[in-house]
Design a protein around this motif. Structure first.
Motif, PDB file in Angstrom:
ATOM      1  N   ASN A   1       3.347   4.115  13.898  1.00 56.16           N
ATOM      2  CA  ASN A   1       2.582   4.821  12.877  1.00 56.16           C
ATOM      3  C   ASN A   1       3.095   4.397  11.504  1.00 56.16           C
ATOM      4  O   ASN A   1       4.157   3.788  11.386  1.00 56.16           O
ATOM      5  CB  ASN A   1       2.694   6.344  13.038  1.00 56.16           C
ATOM      6  N   VAL A   2       2.331   4.727  10.454  1.00 55.82           N
ATOM      7  CA  VAL A   2       2.742   4.423   9.086  1.00 55.82           C
ATOM      8  C   VAL A   2       2.738   5.708   8.282  1.00 55.82           C
ATOM      9  O   VAL A   2       1.890   6.586   8.474  1.00 55.82           O
ATOM     10  CB  VAL A   2       1.822   3.362   8.434  1.00 55.82           C
ATOM     11  N   TYR A   3       3.714   5.813   7.367  1.00 55.20           N
ATOM     12  CA  TYR A   3       3.891   7.016   6.568  1.00 55.20           C
ATOM     13  C   TYR A   3       3.963   6.599   5.093  1.00 55.20           C
ATOM     14  O   TYR A   3       4.509   5.541   4.754  1.00 55.20           O
ATOM     15  CB  TYR A   3       5.160   7.756   6.980  1.00 55.20           C
TER      16      TYR A   3
ATOM     17  N   THR B   1      15.144   3.823   4.349  1.00 55.69           N
ATOM     18  CA  THR B   1      15.640   4.223   5.668  1.00 55.69           C
ATOM     19  C   THR B   1      14.811   5.391   6.172  1.00 55.69           C
ATOM     20  O   THR B   1      14.666   6.402   5.478  1.00 55.69           O
ATOM     21  CB  THR B   1      17.116   4.636   5.603  1.00 55.69           C
ATOM     22  N   VAL B   2      14.258   5.236   7.369  1.00 59.59           N
ATOM     23  CA  VAL B   2      13.524   6.317   8.027  1.00 59.59           C
ATOM     24  C   VAL B   2      14.509   7.063   8.916  1.00 59.59           C
ATOM     25  O   VAL B   2      15.117   6.473   9.809  1.00 59.59           O
ATOM     26  CB  VAL B   2      12.342   5.773   8.837  1.00 59.59           C
TER      27      VAL B   2
ATOM     28  N   GLY C   1      -0.857   4.964  16.179  1.00 56.96           N
ATOM     29  CA  GLY C   1      -1.544   4.173  15.165  1.00 56.96           C
ATOM     30  C   GLY C   1      -2.081   4.996  14.014  1.00 56.96           C
ATOM     31  O   GLY C   1      -3.047   4.593  13.368  1.00 56.96           O
ATOM     32  N   ARG C   2      -1.472   6.125  13.725  1.00 53.66           N
ATOM     33  CA  ARG C   2      -1.958   6.987  12.656  1.00 53.66           C
ATOM     34  C   ARG C   2      -1.399   6.553  11.306  1.00 53.66           C
ATOM     35  O   ARG C   2      -0.341   5.939  11.219  1.00 53.66           O
ATOM     36  CB  ARG C   2      -1.568   8.437  12.925  1.00 53.66           C
ATOM     37  N   LYS C   3      -2.136   6.905  10.263  1.00 55.28           N
ATOM     38  CA  LYS C   3      -1.712   6.672   8.885  1.00 55.28           C
ATOM     39  C   LYS C   3      -1.511   8.046   8.238  1.00 55.28           C
ATOM     40  O   LYS C   3      -2.471   8.727   7.885  1.00 55.28           O
ATOM     41  CB  LYS C   3      -2.753   5.856   8.135  1.00 55.28           C
ATOM     42  N   VAL C   4      -0.262   8.443   8.116  1.00 54.01           N
ATOM     43  CA  VAL C   4       0.089   9.765   7.601  1.00 54.01           C
ATOM     44  C   VAL C   4       0.386   9.627   6.119  1.00 54.01           C
ATOM     45  O   VAL C   4       1.335   8.942   5.727  1.00 54.01           O
ATOM     46  CB  VAL C   4       1.299  10.349   8.360  1.00 54.01           C
TER      47      VAL C   4
ATOM     48  N   GLN D   1       0.813  -1.213   0.000  1.00 57.70           N
ATOM     49  CA  GLN D   1       0.000   0.000   0.000  1.00 57.70           C
ATOM     50  C   GLN D   1       0.850   1.268   0.000  1.00 57.70           C
ATOM     51  O   GLN D   1       0.338   2.355   0.269  1.00 57.70           O
ATOM     52  CB  GLN D   1      -0.935   0.021   1.222  1.00 57.70           C
ATOM     53  N   ALA D   2       2.157   1.135  -0.272  1.00 57.75           N
ATOM     54  CA  ALA D   2       3.086   2.273  -0.314  1.00 57.75           C
ATOM     55  C   ALA D   2       3.156   2.961   1.039  1.00 57.75           C
ATOM     56  O   ALA D   2       3.118   4.190   1.137  1.00 57.75           O
ATOM     57  CB  ALA D   2       2.686   3.259  -1.405  1.00 57.75           C
TER      58      ALA D   2
END
Length: 231
Positions: A102-104, A116-117, A147-150, A94-95
């Motif tokens: 969290n997911v970015y 790399t984050v 748990g946010r989706k940014v 899902q990119a």
């Protein structure tokens, strides 16, 4: 103030000797029934006595307390040390990239890639970098474990375009047609059914179960002395 500055062997020896004196003069003489408060009071008194000893520094006699006052500690910096936290993550189908609960989002077309984050302490943003050190995304840091989706607006538009580009307006595939057997198949079936018995390898093997039953009946009972061979 640095307790043991670099390239100061004498200062290091003084500190080690002070620790040795404290261990020999106080720690070895501590009673077993001493409380924590009494032990702290004894350490404070020993520290005061040891700080009052005078030492010669640059030709002048000073105490440890006077020497400490002449070397005040620096003020705290306004910003934290510019350290960076880097973690390696795998881009999801899902990119999206996970980081601290969290997911970015990242641009489409990168599923399964290693990125790399990077987050610098004190900053409110993070960067997502490829193995070639190219920054592909920059996001505002979400609270840890929220748990946010940014998602970036540009990434959402690009992902929608990539998904819609794979959708076709062609008619659906037709179902499989049931066709009758061809004349060649029917002729081959008739030929197989008309073979003479015994022509196949399986038909040449004959198994007679009567012989097996007769042998089993003889083995079911013990032989009598008259039936035993050699007598």
């Amino acid at each position: 103030m640095a307790i043991c500055p670099p390239r100061r062997g004498n200062r290091k020896g003084v500190v080690e000797k002070a620790n040795h004196s404290a261990a020999q003069r106080w720690w070895r003489a501590v009673p077993d029934a001493l409380t924590v408060e009494q032990a702290q009071s004894g350490v404070d008194k020993l520290a005061v006595r040891m700080d009052e000893r005078r030492r010669s520094v640059d030709g002048a006699k000073v105490t440890v307390a006077e020497l400490a006052d002449a070397e005040p500690m620096l003020v705290l910096p306004a910003l934290p040390f510019p350290a960076e936290l880097e973690v390696v993550r795998t881009v999801s189908p899902q990119a999206l990239v996970s980081f601290e609960g969290n997911v970015y989002s990242v641009p489409p077309g990168m599923p399964g890639m290693q990125v790399t984050v990077r987050h610098r302490l004190g900053e409110n943003c993070l960067h997502i970098v490829t193995t070639g050190r190219a920054v592909v995304a920059r996001h505002e840091l979400a609270p840890r474990g929220a748990g946010r989706k940014v998602r970036d607006a540009g990434h959402v538009i690009a992902l929608e375009r990539a998904v819609l580009a794979q959708v076709s307006d062609r008619a659906p595939c037709k179902t499989k047609a049931r066709r009758p057997l061809s004349p060649a198949a029917l002729a081959e079936a008739e030929r197989l059914r008309g073979q003479a018995p015994g022509t196949g390898s399986a038909e040449r093997v004959v198994i007679n179960l009567d012989t097996y039953a007769a042998v089993a009946d003889r083995l079911r009972t013990a032989p009598t002395p008259e039936e035993e061979p050699g007598e």
